[in-house]
Design a protein around this motif. Sequence first.
Motif, PDB file in Angstrom:
ATOM      1  N   SER A   1       0.826  -1.209   0.000  1.00 34.60           N
ATOM      2  CA  SER A   1       0.000   0.000   0.000  1.00 34.60           C
ATOM      3  C   SER A   1       0.859   1.258   0.000  1.00 34.60           C
ATOM      4  N   GLN A   2       2.160   1.090   0.192  1.00 30.40           N
ATOM      5  CA  GLN A   2       3.055   2.238   0.278  1.00 30.40           C
ATOM      6  C   GLN A   2       3.773   2.484  -1.051  1.00 30.40           C
ATOM      7  N   CYS A   3       4.343   1.419  -1.653  1.00 36.03           N
ATOM      8  CA  CYS A   3       5.155   1.603  -2.861  1.00 36.03           C
ATOM      9  C   CYS A   3       4.538   0.934  -4.079  1.00 36.03           C
ATOM     10  N   GLY A   4       3.481   0.137  -3.896  1.00 38.80           N
ATOM     11  CA  GLY A   4       2.826  -0.493  -5.039  1.00 38.80           C
ATOM     12  C   GLY A   4       3.537  -1.721  -5.571  1.00 38.80           C
ATOM     13  N   GLU A   5       4.570  -2.186  -4.875  1.00 38.21           N
ATOM     14  CA  GLU A   5       5.284  -3.375  -5.340  1.00 38.21           C
ATOM     15  C   GLU A   5       4.359  -4.591  -5.286  1.00 38.21           C
ATOM     16  N   LEU A   6       4.424  -5.407  -6.341  1.00 36.98           N
ATOM     17  CA  LEU A   6       3.608  -6.615  -6.409  1.00 36.98           C
ATOM     18  C   LEU A   6       4.125  -7.632  -5.391  1.00 36.98           C
ATOM     19  N   LEU A   7       3.221  -8.182  -4.579  1.00 36.09           N
ATOM     20  CA  LEU A   7       3.657  -9.036  -3.468  1.00 36.09           C
ATOM     21  C   LEU A   7       3.235 -10.493  -3.620  1.00 36.09           C
ATOM     22  N   VAL A   8       2.673 -10.857  -4.779  1.00 37.27           N
ATOM     23  CA  VAL A   8       2.121 -12.211  -4.929  1.00 37.27           C
ATOM     24  C   VAL A   8       3.147 -13.283  -4.591  1.00 37.27           C
ATOM     25  N   ASP A   9       4.384 -13.104  -5.059  1.00 38.89           N
ATOM     26  CA  ASP A   9       5.395 -14.132  -4.814  1.00 38.89           C
ATOM     27  C   ASP A   9       6.317 -13.787  -3.657  1.00 38.89           C
ATOM     28  N   LEU A  10       5.947 -12.769  -2.889  1.00 34.36           N
ATOM     29  CA  LEU A  10       6.820 -12.332  -1.795  1.00 34.36           C
ATOM     30  C   LEU A  10       6.108 -12.479  -0.464  1.00 34.36           C
ATOM     31  N   ARG A  11       6.871 -12.313   0.595  1.00 32.57           N
ATOM     32  CA  ARG A  11       6.249 -12.255   1.911  1.00 32.57           C
ATOM     33  C   ARG A  11       5.418 -10.988   1.966  1.00 32.57           C
ATOM     34  N   CYS A  12       4.259 -11.136   2.538  1.00 31.83           N
ATOM     35  CA  CYS A  12       3.291 -10.063   2.510  1.00 31.83           C
ATOM     36  C   CYS A  12       3.000  -9.689   3.957  1.00 31.83           C
ATOM     37  N   PHE A  13       3.203  -8.442   4.303  1.00 37.91           N
ATOM     38  CA  PHE A  13       3.015  -8.013   5.685  1.00 37.91           C
ATOM     39  C   PHE A  13       1.687  -7.284   5.827  1.00 37.91           C
ATOM     40  N   VAL A  14       1.072  -7.466   6.968  1.00 34.98           N
ATOM     41  CA  VAL A  14      -0.264  -6.921   7.203  1.00 34.98           C
ATOM     42  C   VAL A  14      -0.205  -6.047   8.449  1.00 34.98           C
ATOM     43  N   ASP A  15      -0.703  -4.833   8.335  1.00 31.83           N
ATOM     44  CA  ASP A  15      -0.649  -3.930   9.498  1.00 31.83           C
ATOM     45  C   ASP A  15      -1.632  -2.780   9.295  1.00 31.83           C
ATOM     46  N   ILE A  16      -1.990  -2.130  10.387  1.00 24.25           N
ATOM     47  CA  ILE A  16      -2.745  -0.876  10.307  1.00 24.25           C
ATOM     48  C   ILE A  16      -1.735   0.209   9.951  1.00 24.25           C
ATOM     49  N   GLY A  17      -2.040   1.024   8.964  1.00 18.93           N
ATOM     50  CA  GLY A  17      -1.139   2.117   8.600  1.00 18.93           C
ATOM     51  C   GLY A  17      -0.993   3.085   9.769  1.00 18.93           C
ATOM     52  N   TRP A  18       0.201   3.668   9.918  1.00 14.66           N
ATOM     53  CA  TRP A  18       0.428   4.524  11.096  1.00 14.66           C
ATOM     54  C   TRP A  18      -0.513   5.710  11.115  1.00 14.66           C
ATOM     55  N   GLU A  19      -0.933   6.194   9.911  1.00 15.28           N
ATOM     56  CA  GLU A  19      -1.840   7.347   9.860  1.00 15.28           C
ATOM     57  C   GLU A  19      -3.208   6.982  10.425  1.00 15.28           C
ATOM     58  N   GLU A  20      -3.584   5.700  10.310  1.00  8.29           N
ATOM     59  CA  GLU A  20      -4.933   5.283  10.721  1.00  8.29           C
ATOM     60  C   GLU A  20      -4.961   4.695  12.121  1.00  8.29           C
ATOM     61  N   ARG A  21      -3.797   4.600  12.765  1.00  6.85           N
ATOM     62  CA  ARG A  21      -3.786   3.994  14.097  1.00  6.85           C
ATOM     63  C   ARG A  21      -4.690   4.774  15.035  1.00  6.85           C
ATOM     64  N   GLY A  22      -5.532   4.063  15.737  1.00  8.25           N
ATOM     65  CA  GLY A  22      -6.454   4.717  16.662  1.00  8.25           C
ATOM     66  C   GLY A  22      -7.730   5.184  15.991  1.00  8.25           C
ATOM     67  N   THR A  23      -7.809   5.083  14.648  1.00  6.78           N
ATOM     68  CA  THR A  23      -9.038   5.460  13.950  1.00  6.78           C
ATOM     69  C   THR A  23     -10.013   4.293  14.035  1.00  6.78           C
ATOM     70  N   PRO A  24     -11.228   4.523  14.544  1.00  6.17           N
ATOM     71  CA  PRO A  24     -12.164   3.395  14.632  1.00  6.17           C
ATOM     72  C   PRO A  24     -12.501   2.860  13.242  1.00  6.17           C
ATOM     73  N   GLY A  25     -12.534   1.533  13.121  1.00  2.00           N
ATOM     74  CA  GLY A  25     -12.894   0.901  11.851  1.00  2.00           C
ATOM     75  C   GLY A  25     -11.764   0.857  10.837  1.00  2.00           C
ATOM     76  N   ALA A  26     -10.558   1.280  11.227  1.00  2.00           N
ATOM     77  CA  ALA A  26      -9.428   1.254  10.290  1.00  2.00           C
ATOM     78  C   ALA A  26      -9.103  -0.194   9.925  1.00  2.00           C
ATOM     79  N   GLU A  27      -8.916  -0.455   8.624  1.00  2.00           N
ATOM     80  CA  GLU A  27      -8.623  -1.811   8.160  1.00  2.00           C
ATOM     81  C   GLU A  27      -7.129  -1.986   7.967  1.00  2.00           C
ATOM     82  N   GLU A  28      -6.678  -3.213   8.180  1.00  2.00           N
ATOM     83  CA  GLU A  28      -5.266  -3.516   7.952  1.00  2.00           C
ATOM     84  C   GLU A  28      -4.964  -3.407   6.455  1.00  2.00           C
ATOM     85  N   ARG A  29      -3.721  -3.019   6.155  1.00  2.00           N
ATOM     86  CA  ARG A  29      -3.287  -2.888   4.764  1.00  2.00           C
ATOM     87  C   ARG A  29      -2.129  -3.842   4.511  1.00  2.00           C
ATOM     88  N   LEU A  30      -1.772  -3.991   3.236  1.00  3.36           N
ATOM     89  CA  LEU A  30      -0.633  -4.839   2.873  1.00  3.36           C
ATOM     90  C   LEU A  30       0.625  -3.984   2.754  1.00  3.36           C
TER      91      LEU A  30
END
Length: 268
Positions: free
Chosen positions: A101-130
């Motif tokens: 979600s940050q650089c647009g790199e294709l992650l299909v064949d790579l390790r894929c990390f899942v996290d709440i973006g720092w901008e959305e931390r603490g925002t109710p209903g914020a969804e995890e991003r890749l």
Amino acid sequence: MRPHRVSDSGSVSSRSSRSRPALNNPDDMPDIKTMKRRRRPQQQQPDPHEEELKKKSRPQESGIICRGCSLPLVIGEVVVQIGRLEPEERSYFHPMCVICSQCGELLVDLRCFVDIGWEERGTPGAEERLFCGRHWADNRRPRCAACDETIHQPKQVYELNTTWHFRHFACYICDANLTDASTYVPRDGKPLCMDCYTQHIADKCVACGRAIDASRGGGGKISIQDKHWHPKCFACKMCKTSLKGKPCVPKGTRVYCKKCYKKVAKVK
Ligand SMILES: [Zn+2]
Ligand SMILES: [Zn+2]
Ligand SMILES: [Zn+2]
Ligand SMILES: [Zn+2]
Ligand SMILES: [Zn+2]
Ligand SMILES: [Zn+2]
């Protein structure tokens, strides 16, 4: 690649049951699957001619949308599931939509990390991003409260309950670095040097006209509505007795002791 079936209703069956990785494990290899239609029960079988027409007119939607682009996933197409994403029906992507979600790199064949973006931390209903590995690490690093960039340098400042680049912990008016300043004034979570505070922000004493240093150890101030005094300037206009902590009669920018006010009132 393991065989999976995704039915119209979105339920998934799998021949091999894999236990989900623990939540503190940040990485997950994407799972490649094919959207499939489950055979309908006999009694609900629609008219075969009608069914044939439908197939020709539009692709069969699975009822699941791609979490990346929000377009419907079509039965028979190759999809990718990120097992850590919740809920289940929001864990599918087009292969081309599995990107950082940050650089647009294709992650299909790579390790894929899942996290709440720092901008959305603490925002109710914020969804995890890749995230790709690099940007996931970036997302976890402390951010400078002044410039919003991640802090890589070993030298950083922790003040006002947050982190700052060493060079960015500075007065927000004159930009003087405050890292080694003996004191500063916090305002709306930003630091202000004492000079700027005195010049631009501090209340002025209505008796002597000079700025009031209300900081701890600065002597304090006495306020009546929107008027302020140095404690040493808060004295009766006529007899000059200090009125600090005593009954007084404020009249505009002046204050009187009770005795003097009686005289003033009689004259008028
Ligand atoms: Zn998509
Ligand atoms: Zn990235
Ligand atoms: Zn900074
Ligand atoms: Zn300043
Ligand atoms: Zn004063
Ligand atoms: Zn007096």
